[in-house]
Scaffold this motif. Structure first.
Motif, PDB file in Angstrom:
ATOM      1  N   GLN A  96       0.832  -1.211   0.000  1.00 10.37           N
ATOM      2  CA  GLN A  96       0.000   0.000   0.000  1.00 10.37           C
ATOM      3  C   GLN A  96       0.864   1.257   0.000  1.00 10.37           C
ATOM      4  O   GLN A  96       0.494   2.250  -0.636  1.00 10.37           O
ATOM      5  CB  GLN A  96      -0.945  -0.025   1.200  1.00 10.37           C
ATOM      6  CG  GLN A  96      -2.066   0.995   1.138  1.00 10.37           C
ATOM      7  CD  GLN A  96      -3.038   0.745  -0.008  1.00 10.37           C
ATOM      8  OE1 GLN A  96      -3.194  -0.389  -0.486  1.00 10.37           O
ATOM      9  NE2 GLN A  96      -3.687   1.788  -0.489  1.00 10.37           N
ATOM     10  N   LYS A 100       0.707   4.223  -2.753  1.00 11.44           N
ATOM     11  CA  LYS A 100       0.572   5.637  -2.361  1.00 11.44           C
ATOM     12  C   LYS A 100       1.655   6.481  -3.047  1.00 11.44           C
ATOM     13  O   LYS A 100       1.368   7.565  -3.567  1.00 11.44           O
ATOM     14  CB  LYS A 100       0.684   5.733  -0.831  1.00 11.44           C
ATOM     15  CG  LYS A 100       0.412   7.097  -0.269  1.00 11.44           C
ATOM     16  CD  LYS A 100      -1.069   7.315  -0.010  1.00 11.44           C
ATOM     17  CE  LYS A 100      -1.354   8.789   0.196  1.00 11.44           C
ATOM     18  NZ  LYS A 100      -2.773   9.114   0.063  1.00 11.44           N
ATOM     19  N   ARG A 154      -7.401   3.938  -7.244  1.00  7.52           N
ATOM     20  CA  ARG A 154      -8.366   4.165  -6.168  1.00  7.52           C
ATOM     21  C   ARG A 154      -7.852   5.148  -5.123  1.00  7.52           C
ATOM     22  O   ARG A 154      -8.628   5.621  -4.295  1.00  7.52           O
ATOM     23  CB  ARG A 154      -8.820   2.846  -5.543  1.00  7.52           C
ATOM     24  CG  ARG A 154      -7.685   1.988  -5.037  1.00  7.52           C
ATOM     25  CD  ARG A 154      -8.140   0.635  -4.528  1.00  7.52           C
ATOM     26  NE  ARG A 154      -8.847   0.764  -3.278  1.00  7.52           N
ATOM     27  CZ  ARG A 154     -10.162   0.643  -3.103  1.00  7.52           C
ATOM     28  NH1 ARG A 154     -10.943   0.345  -4.112  1.00  7.52           N
ATOM     29  NH2 ARG A 154     -10.706   0.796  -1.931  1.00  7.52           N
ATOM     30  N   LEU A 155      -6.557   5.482  -5.163  1.00  6.63           N
ATOM     31  CA  LEU A 155      -5.991   6.467  -4.236  1.00  6.63           C
ATOM     32  C   LEU A 155      -6.001   7.875  -4.813  1.00  6.63           C
ATOM     33  O   LEU A 155      -5.687   8.838  -4.095  1.00  6.63           O
ATOM     34  CB  LEU A 155      -4.547   6.079  -3.875  1.00  6.63           C
ATOM     35  CG  LEU A 155      -4.388   4.764  -3.126  1.00  6.63           C
ATOM     36  CD1 LEU A 155      -2.916   4.449  -2.903  1.00  6.63           C
ATOM     37  CD2 LEU A 155      -5.125   4.833  -1.791  1.00  6.63           C
ATOM     38  N   LEU A 160     -12.670   7.785  -5.712  1.00  4.12           N
ATOM     39  CA  LEU A 160     -13.669   7.149  -4.850  1.00  4.12           C
ATOM     40  C   LEU A 160     -14.614   8.215  -4.312  1.00  4.12           C
ATOM     41  O   LEU A 160     -14.180   9.317  -3.977  1.00  4.12           O
ATOM     42  CB  LEU A 160     -12.997   6.426  -3.685  1.00  4.12           C
ATOM     43  CG  LEU A 160     -12.081   5.259  -4.028  1.00  4.12           C
ATOM     44  CD1 LEU A 160     -11.602   4.577  -2.754  1.00  4.12           C
ATOM     45  CD2 LEU A 160     -12.774   4.250  -4.929  1.00  4.12           C
ATOM     46  N   GLU A 164     -17.138   5.383  -0.365  1.00  9.43           N
ATOM     47  CA  GLU A 164     -16.173   4.287  -0.500  1.00  9.43           C
ATOM     48  C   GLU A 164     -14.754   4.760  -0.201  1.00  9.43           C
ATOM     49  O   GLU A 164     -13.789   4.096  -0.557  1.00  9.43           O
ATOM     50  CB  GLU A 164     -16.263   3.697  -1.922  1.00  9.43           C
ATOM     51  CG  GLU A 164     -16.595   4.743  -2.968  1.00  9.43           C
ATOM     52  CD  GLU A 164     -16.775   4.220  -4.380  1.00  9.43           C
ATOM     53  OE1 GLU A 164     -17.061   3.025  -4.552  1.00  9.43           O
ATOM     54  OE2 GLU A 164     -16.616   5.025  -5.305  1.00  9.43           O
ATOM     55  N   SER A 165     -14.646   5.907   0.477  1.00  2.50           N
ATOM     56  CA  SER A 165     -13.347   6.533   0.755  1.00  2.50           C
ATOM     57  C   SER A 165     -12.265   5.540   1.142  1.00  2.50           C
ATOM     58  O   SER A 165     -12.495   4.617   1.911  1.00  2.50           O
ATOM     59  CB  SER A 165     -13.516   7.553   1.871  1.00  2.50           C
ATOM     60  OG  SER A 165     -12.262   7.906   2.416  1.00  2.50           O
ATOM     61  N   ALA A 166     -11.061   5.769   0.611  1.00  2.00           N
ATOM     62  CA  ALA A 166      -9.946   4.836   0.816  1.00  2.00           C
ATOM     63  C   ALA A 166      -9.315   4.970   2.199  1.00  2.00           C
ATOM     64  O   ALA A 166      -8.486   4.157   2.555  1.00  2.00           O
ATOM     65  CB  ALA A 166      -8.879   5.058  -0.253  1.00  2.00           C
ATOM     66  N   ASP A 169      -9.729   1.821   4.248  1.00  2.00           N
ATOM     67  CA  ASP A 169      -9.356   0.537   3.658  1.00  2.00           C
ATOM     68  C   ASP A 169      -8.368  -0.240   4.528  1.00  2.00           C
ATOM     69  O   ASP A 169      -7.655   0.330   5.337  1.00  2.00           O
ATOM     70  CB  ASP A 169      -8.695   0.744   2.293  1.00  2.00           C
ATOM     71  CG  ASP A 169      -9.716   0.936   1.183  1.00  2.00           C
ATOM     72  OD1 ASP A 169     -10.911   0.658   1.417  1.00  2.00           O
ATOM     73  OD2 ASP A 169      -9.298   1.360   0.092  1.00  2.00           O
ATOM     74  N   VAL A 172      -4.346   0.784   5.319  1.00  2.00           N
ATOM     75  CA  VAL A 172      -4.099   2.226   5.346  1.00  2.00           C
ATOM     76  C   VAL A 172      -3.457   2.608   6.666  1.00  2.00           C
ATOM     77  O   VAL A 172      -2.517   3.380   6.707  1.00  2.00           O
ATOM     78  CB  VAL A 172      -5.392   3.014   5.065  1.00  2.00           C
ATOM     79  CG1 VAL A 172      -5.186   4.490   5.367  1.00  2.00           C
ATOM     80  CG2 VAL A 172      -5.786   2.818   3.612  1.00  2.00           C
TER      81      VAL A 172
END
Ligand code: 6GU
Length: 246
Positions: A96, A100, A154-155, A160, A164-166, A169, A172
């Motif tokens: 992740q 990012k 999706r970042l 989003l 459905e905010s990341a 997730d 994170v």
């Protein structure tokens, strides 16, 4: 953000633009996706892109020239400052944090290999970064390139919705996600945990944090070892373990 993928199976990679979050990002012009096939840059009548490995052994190796030409064209379609990333099991492990980091770039060229791999001189002279999805072998880099694009897109800001905010997730906060439930309240003889029906938002947030910590401890102790838990998190984990009688 601008993506270009160099692949012998561009139609396969293109399908990511047809569905879900990435499909919507493409439609809304938040991203672009260019595809380039090394076979279109082969110089012979048979459009050869691979050859036998020097030194012998099984399988074939992707040739320098058609891949280099495809990469050059792909790179030319993107703004300056876009690195070229080669997907292979020999790469650095994708996670992740890497997603990012990539999401802050103007774009990236992704090279998906097939066969036993690509001529090493292409990697040395044209590749900025080599990235792997993990310790297993795929038949080609296409699925890996698609996974990287999905995780990065999706970042991106605005991709989003709030719904459905990341930020919530998995990974994170360096932890696994908490469990999720929807109606009905009882199914397969199992009830939804009471706290989720309580309307106590602070209590719900606390329960979810506890579950995320507990699941991470049980399933992915490697993740927990990388974190410095706050006193509150340590208390929640201790409660989780006591409740599980472990
Ligand atoms: Cl990036 N490519 C291939 N071929 N296999 C893989 C991989 C990548 N990551 C894990 N296995």
């Amino acid at each position: 953000m601008h993506f270009a993928v160099v692949s012998l199976f561009p139609e396969m990679v293109g399908t990511i633009g047809q569905y879900g979050v990435v499909g919507r990002a493409l439609q809304r012009e938040l991203i672009t996706l260019e595809l380039e096939n090394p076979r279109d840059h082969a110089s012979d009548a048979h459009r050869t892109v691979d050859d036998r490995p020097y030194g012998g052994g099984p399988g074939m190796v992707m040739k320098f020239e058609p891949v280099a030409a495809a990469l050059e064209l792909a790179k030319g379609k993107l703004p300056d400052g876009c690195p070229t990333v080669y997907l292979s099991p020999q790469g650095q492990a994708f996670d992740q944090a890497m997603a990012k980091r990539f999401s802050a770039l103007p774009g990236m060229v992704l090279l998906a290999g097939r066969y036993e791999g690509i001529d090493e001189r292409l990697i040395e002279s044209r590749i900025d970064e080599e990235v792997s999805l993990g310790d297993f072998v795929l038949s080609g880099g296409e699925i890996a390139a698609m996974a990287v694009i999905d995780a990065v897109v999706r970042l991106l800001p605005g991709v989003l919705g709030d719904e459905e905010s990341a930020v919530q997730d998995s990974f994170v906060g360096g932890l696994l996600d908490h469990p999720h439930y929807t109606r009905p309240e009882v199914v397969a003889g199992r009830r939804v945990p009471d706290v989720l029906l309580s309307g106590d938002h602070a209590g719900i947030a606390r329960w979810r944090d506890k579950q995320a910590l507990g699941r991470s401890h049980q399933r992915r102790p490697d993740l927990l070892k990388k974190l410095d838990l706050t006193d509150e998190q340590q208390t929640l984990l201790d409660e989780f373990l006591k409740e599980q009688r472990l």
